[in-house]
Write a protein that holds these residues in place. Structure first.
Motif, short mmCIF file in Angstrom:
data_model
loop_
_atom_site.label_atom_id
_atom_site.label_comp_id
_atom_site.label_asym_id
_atom_site.label_seq_id
_atom_site.Cartn_x
_atom_site.Cartn_y
_atom_site.Cartn_z
N VAL A 62 -46.38 -24.77 -16.38
CA VAL A 62 -45.90 -24.56 -17.75
C VAL A 62 -44.75 -23.57 -17.71
O VAL A 62 -44.86 -22.49 -17.09
N HIS A 63 -43.66 -23.91 -18.37
CA HIS A 63 -42.48 -23.04 -18.43
C HIS A 63 -42.21 -22.68 -19.88
O HIS A 63 -42.18 -23.56 -20.76
N VAL A 64 -42.02 -21.40 -20.16
CA VAL A 64 -41.79 -20.95 -21.53
C VAL A 64 -40.64 -19.95 -21.57
O VAL A 64 -40.27 -19.35 -20.55
N THR A 65 -40.10 -19.77 -22.77
CA THR A 65 -39.05 -18.77 -22.96
C THR A 65 -39.55 -17.54 -23.72
O THR A 65 -38.78 -16.61 -23.96
N GLN A 66 -40.80 -17.57 -24.12
CA GLN A 66 -41.45 -16.38 -24.67
C GLN A 66 -42.92 -16.40 -24.24
O GLN A 66 -43.51 -17.47 -24.08
N ILE A 67 -43.50 -15.24 -24.06
CA ILE A 67 -44.95 -15.11 -23.93
C ILE A 67 -45.40 -14.20 -25.05
O ILE A 67 -45.03 -13.03 -25.11
N PHE A 68 -46.17 -14.75 -25.95
CA PHE A 68 -46.63 -14.01 -27.12
C PHE A 68 -48.02 -13.44 -26.83
O PHE A 68 -49.01 -14.16 -26.84
N ARG A 95 -49.74 -36.72 -13.90
CA ARG A 95 -49.31 -35.38 -13.56
C ARG A 95 -47.98 -35.11 -14.25
O ARG A 95 -47.06 -35.94 -14.21
N TYR A 96 -47.84 -33.97 -14.85
CA TYR A 96 -46.62 -33.64 -15.57
C TYR A 96 -46.55 -32.13 -15.81
O TYR A 96 -47.55 -31.41 -15.66
N GLY A 97 -45.37 -31.66 -16.16
CA GLY A 97 -45.18 -30.26 -16.52
C GLY A 97 -44.93 -30.15 -18.02
O GLY A 97 -44.59 -31.13 -18.68
N ALA A 98 -45.12 -28.96 -18.55
CA ALA A 98 -44.88 -28.71 -19.97
C ALA A 98 -43.92 -27.53 -20.10
O ALA A 98 -43.98 -26.58 -19.31
N ALA A 99 -43.04 -27.60 -21.08
CA ALA A 99 -42.09 -26.51 -21.32
C ALA A 99 -41.92 -26.35 -22.82
O ALA A 99 -41.99 -27.33 -23.57
N GLY A 100 -41.68 -25.10 -23.27
CA GLY A 100 -41.53 -24.91 -24.70
C GLY A 100 -40.86 -23.60 -25.06
O GLY A 100 -40.87 -22.63 -24.28
N ASN A 101 -40.29 -23.59 -26.26
CA ASN A 101 -39.67 -22.40 -26.86
C ASN A 101 -40.25 -22.21 -28.25
O ASN A 101 -40.60 -23.19 -28.93
N TRP A 132 -42.53 -22.09 -31.16
CA TRP A 132 -43.87 -22.66 -31.27
C TRP A 132 -44.23 -23.43 -30.01
O TRP A 132 -45.40 -23.48 -29.60
N GLY A 133 -43.24 -24.02 -29.36
CA GLY A 133 -43.50 -24.71 -28.10
C GLY A 133 -44.00 -23.77 -27.02
O GLY A 133 -44.76 -24.18 -26.13
N ALA A 134 -43.60 -22.49 -27.08
CA ALA A 134 -44.07 -21.51 -26.11
C ALA A 134 -45.52 -21.12 -26.38
O ALA A 134 -46.22 -20.64 -25.48
N HIS A 135 -45.99 -21.32 -27.61
CA HIS A 135 -47.41 -21.17 -27.91
C HIS A 135 -48.19 -22.39 -27.40
O HIS A 135 -49.28 -22.27 -26.86
N ILE A 136 -47.61 -23.57 -27.63
CA ILE A 136 -48.33 -24.82 -27.39
C ILE A 136 -48.38 -25.20 -25.92
O ILE A 136 -49.42 -25.64 -25.42
N ALA A 137 -47.26 -25.04 -25.19
CA ALA A 137 -47.20 -25.50 -23.81
C ALA A 137 -48.33 -24.93 -22.94
O ALA A 137 -48.98 -25.69 -22.20
N PRO A 138 -48.62 -23.62 -22.98
CA PRO A 138 -49.74 -23.12 -22.17
C PRO A 138 -51.08 -23.73 -22.58
O PRO A 138 -51.98 -23.89 -21.75
#
Length: 237
Positions: free
Chosen positions: A66-72, A39-45, A47-53
């Motif tokens: 999943v935590h992101v700093t953009q939603i594209f 079990r783990y969480g993912a976070a990204g900014n 390209w990471g905001a594309h990949i984490a979800p």
């Protein structure tokens, strides 16, 4: 764990085709399984905001959130609410960026290898190209370190190809379902929640900050860390 993208920096150059965000997400989910993380969480900014979800999509039984700093999300101009100041402002910002700042995106999506031959032969040219996107309160050491990592690891060309590969990928038609949190900073791409919810069915946190920009981890680390902690702590309730 903080993996670097295949084809970027310390991961070294990729030598095969097909390294889009969906493949990277699948590989990272498999990496976490092999390392023994149940079990783990993912976070990204960025390209990471594309990949984490997509990691959440690839391993929904393992990813707690999943935590992101953009939603594209694709914005349908025929549907956006012209009476909403927030939506109107977001669309205007997207259009300004497309017209004034996205030259690197168009070129790297269409002809990455043409530019790669030039930039792998010129560190000054590579610095100039990177400075197309560095905006806001960024110190010289930060910029030079990022450029130098590309240069010394030989990933100038391979790091461009993610644009090409993703431009030819087929986006999954179903929305993600793992809990998603957004920390949106002032001088960054602004998401429109109505469209974001079409791509992500379980948005549980949406915070907007009047500070920082696209590189919030460098510009506003305390705000970002606080948002991360609050988001993942909330998932335990």
């Amino acid at each position: 764990m903080i993996p670097s993208l295949p084809g970027f920096g310390f991961s070294g150059p990729t030598r095969s085709r097909g390294w889009d965000t969906y493949r990277i997400a699948t590989v990272w989910a498999e990496l976490m399984r092999r390392l023994g993380y149940a079990r783990y969480g993912a976070a990204g900014n960025d390209w990471g905001a594309h990949i984490a979800p997509e990691i959440g999509r690839a391993a929904p039984e393992a990813v707690v959130g999943v935590h992101v700093t953009q939603i594209f999300s694709d914005v349908d101009l025929a549907e956006f609410d012209r009476t909403s100041p927030e939506e109107r402002s977001a669309v205007e910002e997207h259009e300004w960026f497309r017209r004034h700042m996205d030259a690197y995106g168009y070129l790297q999506t269409q002809q990455p290898q043409s530019l790669a031959h030039a930039l792998t032969d010129s560190p000054v040219g590579l610095l100039g190209w990177h400075n197309l996107i560095y905006r806001g309160a960024l110190d010289a050491d930060f910029v030079l370190t990022n450029v130098m990592i590309h240069w010394l690891t030989g990933t100038v060309a391979s790091s461009m190809r993610i644009y090409y590969e993703n431009g030819r990928s087929r986006r999954p038609s179903e929305p993600t379902t793992v809990p998603l949190g957004l920390a949106q900073f002032r001088d960054d791409i602004h998401a429109i929640r109505r469209f974001a919810e079409r791509d992500h069915a379980n948005i549980v946190s949406w915070n907007v900050y009047d500070a920082g920009g696209h590189l919030a981890a460098h510009q506003e680390p305390d705000l970002l860390v606080g948002d991360l902690r609050t988001f993942f702590t909330g998932l335990k309730q």
